[in-house]
Design an enzyme around this catalytic site. Structure first.
Site, PDB file in Angstrom:
ATOM      1  N   GLY A 156      53.532  47.343  47.443  1.00 39.32           N
ATOM      2  CA  GLY A 156      53.244  46.170  46.594  1.00 39.32           C
ATOM      3  C   GLY A 156      51.769  46.006  46.275  1.00 39.32           C
ATOM      4  N   VAL A 168      39.953  38.176  42.688  1.00 40.85           N
ATOM      5  CA  VAL A 168      39.036  39.216  43.184  1.00 40.85           C
ATOM      6  C   VAL A 168      39.164  39.307  44.698  1.00 40.85           C
ATOM      7  CG1 VAL A 168      36.644  40.001  43.308  1.00 40.85           C
ATOM      8  CG2 VAL A 168      37.392  38.652  41.343  1.00 40.85           C
ATOM      9  N   ASP A 170      41.354  47.727  36.694  1.00 40.28           N
ATOM     10  CA  ASP A 170      41.499  46.568  37.582  1.00 40.28           C
ATOM     11  C   ASP A 170      40.154  46.246  38.262  1.00 40.28           C
ATOM     12  OD1 ASP A 170      43.380  44.704  39.200  1.00 40.28           O
ATOM     13  OD2 ASP A 170      42.303  45.826  40.750  1.00 40.28           O
ATOM     14  N   LYS A 229      43.733  38.484  37.297  1.00 37.80           N
ATOM     15  CA  LYS A 229      42.364  38.917  36.976  1.00 37.80           C
ATOM     16  C   LYS A 229      42.217  39.376  35.537  1.00 37.80           C
ATOM     17  CE  LYS A 229      44.876  41.797  39.327  1.00 37.80           C
ATOM     18  NZ  LYS A 229      45.206  42.613  40.465  1.00 37.80           N
ATOM     19  N   VAL A 286      45.914  18.425  53.168  1.00 41.02           N
ATOM     20  CA  VAL A 286      45.894  17.619  51.927  1.00 41.02           C
ATOM     21  C   VAL A 286      46.093  16.132  52.225  1.00 41.02           C
ATOM     22  CG1 VAL A 286      46.998  17.319  49.658  1.00 41.02           C
ATOM     23  CG2 VAL A 286      46.826  19.589  50.644  1.00 41.02           C
ATOM     24  N   GLU A 346      40.451  32.185  42.946  1.00 40.79           N
ATOM     25  CA  GLU A 346      39.898  32.926  44.094  1.00 40.79           C
ATOM     26  C   GLU A 346      40.654  34.238  44.339  1.00 40.79           C
ATOM     27  OE1 GLU A 346      37.130  31.925  46.417  1.00 40.79           O
ATOM     28  OE2 GLU A 346      37.514  34.076  46.558  1.00 40.79           O
ATOM     29  N   LYS A 386      37.565  42.880  37.882  1.00 35.21           N
ATOM     30  CA  LYS A 386      37.042  42.120  39.024  1.00 35.21           C
ATOM     31  C   LYS A 386      35.512  42.076  39.022  1.00 35.21           C
ATOM     32  CE  LYS A 386      41.176  43.071  41.743  1.00 35.21           C
ATOM     33  NZ  LYS A 386      41.824  44.095  42.581  1.00 35.21           N
ATOM     34  N   GLU A 434      49.310  47.732  40.498  1.00 33.38           N
ATOM     35  CA  GLU A 434      49.664  46.941  39.310  1.00 33.38           C
ATOM     36  C   GLU A 434      50.982  47.463  38.738  1.00 33.38           C
ATOM     37  OE1 GLU A 434      47.619  44.268  38.182  1.00 33.38           O
ATOM     38  OE2 GLU A 434      46.937  44.775  40.175  1.00 33.38           O
ATOM     39  N   VAL A 451      53.185  38.435  44.420  1.00 31.57           N
ATOM     40  CA  VAL A 451      52.283  37.347  44.818  1.00 31.57           C
ATOM     41  C   VAL A 451      53.004  35.997  44.753  1.00 31.57           C
ATOM     42  CG1 VAL A 451      50.090  36.193  44.355  1.00 31.57           C
ATOM     43  CG2 VAL A 451      50.294  38.664  44.029  1.00 31.57           C
TER      44      VAL A 451
HETATM   45  N1  HSE Z   1      46.405  46.395  42.147  1.00 32.58           N
HETATM   46  C1  HSE Z   1      45.406  45.581  42.762  1.00 32.58           C
HETATM   47  C2  HSE Z   1      44.702  46.389  43.846  1.00 32.58           C
HETATM   48  C3  HSE Z   1      46.037  44.353  43.323  1.00 32.58           C
HETATM   49  O1  HSE Z   1      45.232  47.438  44.218  1.00 32.58           O
HETATM   50  O2  HSE Z   1      43.645  45.997  44.300  1.00 32.58           O
HETATM   51  C4  HSE Z   1      45.078  43.322  43.826  1.00 32.58           C
HETATM   52  O3  HSE Z   1      44.276  42.805  42.814  1.00 32.58           O
END
Ligand code: HSE
Length: 409
Positions: free
Chosen positions: A176, A121, A190, A94, A25, A118, A194, A179, A6
């Site tokens: 990617g 989630v 996860d 998160k 901006v 933001e 959320k 986690e 990220v």
């Molecule tokens: N590992 C999380 C997912 C990443 O697969 O949703 C995004 O929060």
């Protein structure tokens, strides 16, 4: 802070979309430092890297800090230090928000800074601002959604391509989505973080993940997938929360049968879908990529722009801490379920199941093994009663292979 999937996406967007962000901006957002313990000698931004957090926190020119490190430590300490000095913090973390959100929002408030998340989630899906602002006129009756891209990707591959669980997980990691420890994805933690963030925001009191009953997708088999299809639906990992009349919240994360008629049934691959049931609007559904570098970075950069536009004003985003338990016992939650079982005498085992659970419907699948039968219950029962009903069946020599909730979606 953090140049992983990220963080590197954030640096990329800040570079490639400089002009677009300038127009929004009214001045340039200048990326002054990138904190990471690793070396990136080939990066075009290699002159910005530092390994020393003190350089960043002590630099008065730094007004907004972006935390994409993930995990609780040292992100928690770093975030507190930045907010305490009046620097705004934007995050996709998160785990940190779900665990310490109320405290961090309080520190932000006390120091006239912003703490925005933001991206925590739904990846690139706008969901927190819509709940906090656009839907503020509603009492929210329920939030339910597919909140984890990795598990939705795995389930989609299992359902559509008959792919093995481990192969699909490896693919999600390579892309990617997963986690660092993919157990957080496949065991539902996860998604739990959320739904806790959504519940805290929508209902104004911090909901702690440790108090939420959470089940993952590791026990789901292709046989269950086939039975779900014969029932007229698909299996999805759902996080849901509903305020109850007694002031408590009915909140759970678990795989569920979702009927094909539901908006959530056709949300596949890494996509997430979140349904918010407002008392004025009815159902509103948000859909988009829930994980991945640029979708998530897009939400982080949007929050960064918001912070840059409001350097002297605090955004209202806030919820209070909660010391008392605000969550109802999941065993009291009324649900219908699907059950798959094995018995020597299917006919008498099914009769016993009907005596225990009331009205039920049998499901079929091609190539069912000998002695296998499956059914769905038709009357919602407290989950605790379902569990004790299954124990009674076991005592009558019925082997229970799967139990999955039927989502009311
Ligand atoms: N590992 C999380 C997912 C990443 O697969 O949703 C995004 O929060």
């Amino acid at each position: 802070m953090g140049h992983g999937v990220v963080g590197s996406g954030v640096a990329e967007i800040l570079t490639t979309h400089k002009q677009k962000l300038f127009s929004s901006v009214g001045e340039e957002i200048s990326l002054k430092y990138i904190l990471d313990l690793r070396e990136f000698p080939k990066s075009p931004l290699c002159d910005r890297f530092t390994k020393d957090f003190e350089v960043i926190v002590n630099d008065k020119e730094v007004r907004v800090v972006i935390e994409t490190m993930g995990g609780l430590n040292p992100a928690y300490e770093f975030t507190k230090r930045c907010l305490s000095l009046g620097k705004s913090v934007v995050t996709s973390n998160k785990e940190l928000v779900a665990r310490h959100g109320a405290e961090l929002l309080k520190i932000a408030k006390e120091n006239n800074a912003n703490y925005l998340f933001e991206a925590s989630v739904g990846g690139g899906i706008p969901i927190l601002r819509p709940i906090d602002q656009c839907l503020v006129a509603n009492n929210v009756d329920e939030i339910a959604g597919i909140l984890n891209g990795t598990t939705n990707f795995i389930l989609t591959k299992m359902i559509n391509e008959n792919m093995a669980f481990d192969t699909a997980l490896k693919l999600a990691q390579d892309l990617g989505y997963a986690e660092r420890n993919p157990e957080a994805d496949v065991e539902g933690h996860d998604a739990c973080r959320k739904i806790c963030i959504l519940a805290s925001l929508a209902f104004g009191k911090h909901v702690y993940p440790d108090n939420v009953h959470t089940e993952g997708i590791t026990k789901i088999t292709l046989e269950d997938v086939e039975y779900a299809a014969s029932w007229g639906g698909v299996i999805k990992l759902i996080g849901s929360c509903k305020p109850l009349d007694n002031g408590l919240m009915d909140i759970v994360v678990a795989p569920m049968f979702v009927p094909c008629t539901s908006q959530l049934a056709n949300i596949n691959d890494v996509f997430n879908g979140i349904m918010v049931r407002g008392d004025c609007t009815g159902d509103v559904v948000f859909y988009g990529k829930g994980a991945g570098k640029l979708p998530t970075a897009s939400a982080v950069v949007a929050d960064t722009v918001d912070c840059c536009k409001h350097l002297k004003t605090r955004k209202r985003l806030f919820w209070a801490d909660s010391t008392e338990n605000n969550i109802a016992d999941y065993k009291l939650s009324k649900v219908k379920v699907y059950v798959r079982a094995l018995a020597d005498d299917i006919s008498s085992a099914y009769t016993m199941a009907q005596e225990i659970f009331g009205a039920t419907s049998r499901l079929d699948r091609k190539d069912a093994q000998e002695g296998e039968f499956a059914f769905v219950t038709e009357e919602p029962l407290p989950y605790g009663e379902i569990l004790s009903g299954l124990e009674s069946l076991k005592r009558l020599d019925v082997e229970i292979l799967s139990t999955i909730r039927i989502g009311n979606l």
